[in-house]
Design a protein around this motif. Sequence first.
Motif, mmCIF file in Angstrom:
data_model
loop_
_atom_site.group_PDB
_atom_site.id
_atom_site.type_symbol
_atom_site.label_atom_id
_atom_site.label_comp_id
_atom_site.label_asym_id
_atom_site.label_seq_id
_atom_site.Cartn_x
_atom_site.Cartn_y
_atom_site.Cartn_z
ATOM 1 N N PRO A 110 1.136 -1.366 -0.313
ATOM 2 C CA PRO A 110 -0.241 -0.065 -0.080
ATOM 3 C C PRO A 110 0.469 1.350 0.046
ATOM 4 O O PRO A 110 0.222 2.341 -0.505
ATOM 5 C CB PRO A 110 -0.447 0.023 1.580
ATOM 6 N N LEU A 111 1.621 1.530 0.664
ATOM 7 C CA LEU A 111 2.833 2.627 0.603
ATOM 8 C C LEU A 111 3.861 2.808 -0.515
ATOM 9 O O LEU A 111 3.384 3.766 -0.815
ATOM 10 C CB LEU A 111 4.129 2.097 1.801
ATOM 11 N N LEU A 112 3.414 1.781 -1.912
ATOM 12 C CA LEU A 112 4.262 2.304 -3.176
ATOM 13 C C LEU A 112 2.676 1.968 -4.005
ATOM 14 O O LEU A 112 2.983 3.178 -4.846
ATOM 15 C CB LEU A 112 4.673 0.637 -3.206
ATOM 16 N N ARG A 113 1.513 1.834 -3.605
ATOM 17 C CA ARG A 113 0.879 2.575 -3.619
ATOM 18 C C ARG A 113 0.604 3.853 -4.811
ATOM 19 O O ARG A 113 0.033 3.735 -4.835
ATOM 20 C CB ARG A 113 -0.630 1.036 -3.663
ATOM 21 N N ASN A 114 0.109 3.938 -2.796
ATOM 22 C CA ASN A 114 -0.138 5.994 -2.638
ATOM 23 C C ASN A 114 0.891 6.778 -2.800
ATOM 24 O O ASN A 114 0.661 7.485 -3.784
ATOM 25 C CB ASN A 114 -0.175 5.725 -0.938
ATOM 26 N N LYS A 115 2.464 6.011 -2.927
ATOM 27 C CA LYS A 115 3.392 7.012 -4.055
ATOM 28 C C LYS A 115 3.258 6.385 -5.096
ATOM 29 O O LYS A 115 3.675 7.835 -5.817
ATOM 30 C CB LYS A 115 4.811 6.253 -2.918
ATOM 31 N N GLN A 116 3.355 6.015 -5.309
ATOM 32 C CA GLN A 116 2.837 5.918 -7.059
ATOM 33 C C GLN A 116 1.814 6.979 -7.694
ATOM 34 O O GLN A 116 2.095 7.251 -8.562
ATOM 35 C CB GLN A 116 2.678 4.370 -7.521
ATOM 36 N N LYS A 117 0.928 6.789 -6.580
ATOM 37 C CA LYS A 117 0.314 8.502 -7.692
ATOM 38 C C LYS A 117 0.773 9.606 -7.519
ATOM 39 O O LYS A 117 0.072 10.548 -8.367
ATOM 40 C CB LYS A 117 -1.473 8.366 -6.333
ATOM 41 N N SER A 118 1.634 9.676 -6.389
ATOM 42 C CA SER A 118 2.217 11.381 -6.274
ATOM 43 C C SER A 118 3.647 11.543 -7.384
ATOM 44 O O SER A 118 3.918 12.602 -7.042
ATOM 45 C CB SER A 118 2.651 11.120 -5.118
ATOM 46 N N ILE A 119 4.495 10.044 -7.750
ATOM 47 C CA ILE A 119 5.458 10.156 -8.918
ATOM 48 C C ILE A 119 5.057 10.851 -10.463
ATOM 49 O O ILE A 119 4.026 10.249 -11.148
ATOM 50 C CB ILE A 119 6.568 8.774 -8.269
ATOM 51 N N LYS A 120 5.739 11.649 -10.436
ATOM 52 C CA LYS A 120 6.754 12.554 -11.783
ATOM 53 C C LYS A 120 7.158 10.941 -12.017
ATOM 54 O O LYS A 120 8.385 12.245 -12.317
ATOM 55 C CB LYS A 120 6.639 13.791 -12.146
#
Length: 158
Positions: A110-120
């Motif tokens: 879930p950490l990576l899922r959430n972080k992926q959303k904010s990565i450009k």
Amino acid sequence: MKEMTEQQALFKLSALCSQAEHCSGEMLDKMCRWGIDEAAQTRIMAHLIEEKYVDDARYTHAFARDKIRYNGWGRRKVEQALYAKHVERAVYMPVLDEIDDQEYLNVLRPLLRNKQKSIKAASDYERNMKLIKFAMGRGFDYSLIRQCLEGDFDEPME
């Protein structure tokens, strides 16, 4: 601050330990700051350990579980924090070895899922490098990070 007597220090530390888990390193640091001499520190620590106010193994179990579950930390970060708190390696390594990789994965996905959303990122490669850097900063092992990225986060969470 005026000097504290041995009895006052013992009372204060006993009260503190009865409210929450603390490790022996934290207790020694407090006594040093309070100006308690080494002989008194030894007697106080012996009393706290004997009366089960301080138990580094019990502390390590609680600390590791809390940091993994609630703070999203990986093994390396927990290990570093326990080292910084002067918990002996012989105490914390067996506790960390008990924790299954699946538990880390349940936190990491879930950490990576959430972080992926904010990565450009311009490419998948760049996105993955940023996710790896993020997860390693949280103290997760590279092998677990790769496992999550290759699985593309699609494992079900428990």
